[in-house]
Scaffold this motif. Structure first.
Motif, mmCIF file in Angstrom:
data_model
loop_
_atom_site.group_PDB
_atom_site.id
_atom_site.type_symbol
_atom_site.label_atom_id
_atom_site.label_comp_id
_atom_site.label_asym_id
_atom_site.label_seq_id
_atom_site.Cartn_x
_atom_site.Cartn_y
_atom_site.Cartn_z
ATOM 1 N N GLU A 24 10.595 -0.439 10.016
ATOM 2 C CA GLU A 24 9.326 -1.042 10.428
ATOM 3 C C GLU A 24 8.181 -0.048 10.245
ATOM 4 O O GLU A 24 8.387 1.165 10.305
ATOM 5 C CB GLU A 24 9.393 -1.470 11.903
ATOM 6 C CG GLU A 24 10.484 -2.479 12.217
ATOM 7 C CD GLU A 24 10.250 -3.821 11.548
ATOM 8 O OE1 GLU A 24 9.075 -4.166 11.280
ATOM 9 O OE2 GLU A 24 11.244 -4.547 11.300
ATOM 10 N N VAL A 25 6.988 -0.586 10.042
ATOM 11 C CA VAL A 25 5.819 0.279 9.901
ATOM 12 C C VAL A 25 5.472 0.859 11.269
ATOM 13 O O VAL A 25 5.129 0.125 12.197
ATOM 14 C CB VAL A 25 4.625 -0.503 9.328
ATOM 15 C CG1 VAL A 25 3.381 0.391 9.301
ATOM 16 C CG2 VAL A 25 4.927 -1.000 7.923
ATOM 17 N N ILE A 75 7.089 4.532 7.728
ATOM 18 C CA ILE A 75 8.074 3.497 8.048
ATOM 19 C C ILE A 75 9.240 4.164 8.758
ATOM 20 O O ILE A 75 9.812 5.138 8.264
ATOM 21 C CB ILE A 75 8.561 2.786 6.776
ATOM 22 C CG1 ILE A 75 7.364 2.124 6.072
ATOM 23 C CG2 ILE A 75 9.633 1.752 7.100
ATOM 24 C CD1 ILE A 75 7.647 1.747 4.646
ATOM 25 N N ALA A 131 3.108 -0.279 1.482
ATOM 26 C CA ALA A 131 4.148 -0.110 2.510
ATOM 27 C C ALA A 131 5.152 -1.264 2.464
ATOM 28 O O ALA A 131 6.342 -1.086 2.797
ATOM 29 C CB ALA A 131 3.507 -0.014 3.892
ATOM 30 N N ARG A 147 9.196 -0.885 2.094
ATOM 31 C CA ARG A 147 10.143 -1.558 2.990
ATOM 32 C C ARG A 147 11.158 -2.375 2.194
ATOM 33 O O ARG A 147 12.341 -2.437 2.560
ATOM 34 C CB ARG A 147 9.399 -2.464 3.962
ATOM 35 C CG ARG A 147 8.612 -1.733 5.037
ATOM 36 C CD ARG A 147 7.981 -2.719 6.007
ATOM 37 N NE ARG A 147 9.001 -3.453 6.763
ATOM 38 C CZ ARG A 147 8.756 -4.573 7.445
ATOM 39 N NH1 ARG A 147 7.537 -5.094 7.441
ATOM 40 N NH2 ARG A 147 9.733 -5.174 8.094
#
Length: 482
Positions: A30-31, A26, A234, A238
């Motif tokens: 954002e990934v 990340i 993930a 986040r």
């Protein structure tokens, strides 16, 4: 940057013999990278994908802490609330600790209890069955004296959530956290993982060969039982980076997240200068990496090694899930990614950790040889083998059944069994089964009463306290309970 990282992933997996790995990076919230590597099962050769489920192990603790944070947000719980206010039947060995232990104490591992992991590790008891056993476990420290990691403590924390919410911990966590986060494929048991269409299988080393390991259950579910994919985990990383928000919607309050990420108990100092001192908050380790604040949790079980780490101020994070343990691959890749994201001169973590691994493997061989040399060859048991046979019991650790088996002894304890090795005099040891979940080389010492009759076994199930004593049970009592 990513091609360089791909080479490091492949080299690390080869060196540590990791069959399968899933990685999420990340960057700027954002990934930036989401990918599977290798195979999820060496028998089938099926590939790891970003949707492959892994056992998260102790990363689960961050969800348990967050779930309690939701109840605090709603005014249904206070962090300092005594556990017995919520679970009236809760007891520890120390009556003072029983009355004073709080939810906060559970979440930052300061109950006074050491791990006592062999209470839950056989996997034959539910959380409800283990709860009344806690009163029979010896503490090694005073309440709030020091950090002592406790899976059993998080099992109790999960029960707190159940009593307040009126739901099972699994249902509560699903409805209040996993679904709002957008988790797609997940579960809470090894049985669910085995039934999943896209799931990894654990692996361990047998000599120099990496082989599949048994799927072994984690019954302290709130301490380590979630199965999930790297794509889903993930999303949780986040959320931690975004101050408890999911797609702009506040899921966990900033105040609750601050409580989780506040250093509470000093864990120790890392041997790596870039990391320094480690502290524990609520379900998260609070550290620094090269000056950046990190929040993380690792996970380890037979054949599984996982790590989730975020740099909140840099809005960055890394998730690494593997189906082989132990290995340094999860931390190696995490630090390598952070070096690249931050623009710093990268530390050669591969070059630093590979020699340590090889030195460790050589030391293992030496330690095994030294251990064998300690064995008193030529000694004999003090009694005829038939006199050792019987059932021995501890109120928390359960029953060990000993039987005379030809010219030796065998043991059976909570699903484990096998031929014992005579070590010396009245000490026998359990088998060594490195690729299985098993209490390897556990020393069972047989002791006598004043009449010279064998009446108890002592065993170092928990090294932080004196050996656990299992008293011999009269045969008629064994028959009555059978």
């Amino acid at each position: 940057m990513w091609s360089d990282l791909e080479n490091l992933v492949e080299a690390s997996m080869q060196e540590w013999k990791v069959p399968g790995l899933a990685l999420a990076v990340i960057q700027d919230g954002e990934v930036a990278l989401l990918k599977g590597y290798g195979v999820r099962d060496t028998d089938t050769g099926l590939p790891v994908t970003t949707d492959t489920q892994f056992l998260l192990c102790s990363i689960t603790k961050s969800f348990t802490a967050a779930g309690l944070g939701l109840l605090v947000d709603e005014g249904k719980l206070e962090w300092n609330r005594p556990v017995r206010d919520v679970i009236p039947e809760f007891r520890l060995h120390d009556p003072v600790a029983s009355e004073r232990l709080t939810v906060l104490d559970l979440l930052c591992h300061r109950s006074g209890l050491p791990r006592h992991d062999w209470i839950h590790e056989p996997g034959d008891l539910s959380g409800a069955q283990m709860l009344p056993l806690l009163r029979h476990l010896a503490p090694s420290r005073e309440l709030r004296d020091s950090f002592q990691y406790s899976n059993l403590g998080y099992m109790v924390a999960g029960t707190v959530a159940e009593r307040i919410s009126g739901q099972s911990w699994e249902d509560f966590t699903t409805e209040r956290l996993l679904k709002p986060l957008g988790f797609k494929d997940f579960g809470f048991t090894i049985e669910a993982l085995a039934a999943a269409k896209n799931a990894a299988r654990p692996h361990a080393m047998l000599g120099s060969e990496c082989v599949p390991s048994p799927l072994w259950p984690i019954r302290t579910t709130a301490g380590g039982g979630i199965n999930a994919s790297v794509a889903d985990l993930a999303k949780w990383a986040r959320c931690l980076i975004d101050g408890g928000k999911v797609d702009g919607t506040q899921l966990l309050s900033p105040k609750a997240l601050r409580e989780m990420s506040t250093p509470r108990m000093h864990v120790g100092r890392s041997e790596q200068a870039e990391i320094g001192d480690s502290h524990y908050g609520f379900g998260l380790f609070c550290e620094n990496y090269r000056g950046d604040r990190t929040l993380s949790h690792s996970g380890s079980w037979l054949g599984w090694a996982t790590l989730m780490t975020v740099l909140p101020e840099r809005r960055a994070g890394v998730v690494v899930l593997t189906n082989r343990a132990p290995s340094a691959v999860t931390s190696l890749l995490t630090y390598a990614v952070f070096d690249r994201i931050s623009g710093r001169e990268p530390v050669d973590w591969f070059g630093r950790l590979v020699p340590k691994r090889r030195q460790f493997l050589e030391q293992q061989k030496l330690d095994k040889k030294k251990l064998e040399e300690k064995r008193r060859v030529g000694t004999r048991p003090s009694h005829a083998l038939e006199e050792y046979a019987g059932t021995y019991e501890h109120p928390a650790y359960g029953r060990i059944a000993i039987s005379a088996d030809g010219d030796g002894l065998s043991w059976h304890w909570r699903g484990f069994s096998g031929q014992l090795t005579h070590w010396h005099y009245d000490v026998f040891t359990t088998p060594d089964r490195p690729s299985e979940f098993h209490p390897d080389n556990l020393a069972l010492t047989f002791l006598c009463d004043r009449e010279g009759r064998i009446d108890r076994i002592t065993a170092p199930f928990e090294p932080a306290v004196p050996d656990i004593v299992l008293q011999r049970v009269a045969e008629k009592m064994v028959a009555a309970k059978a």
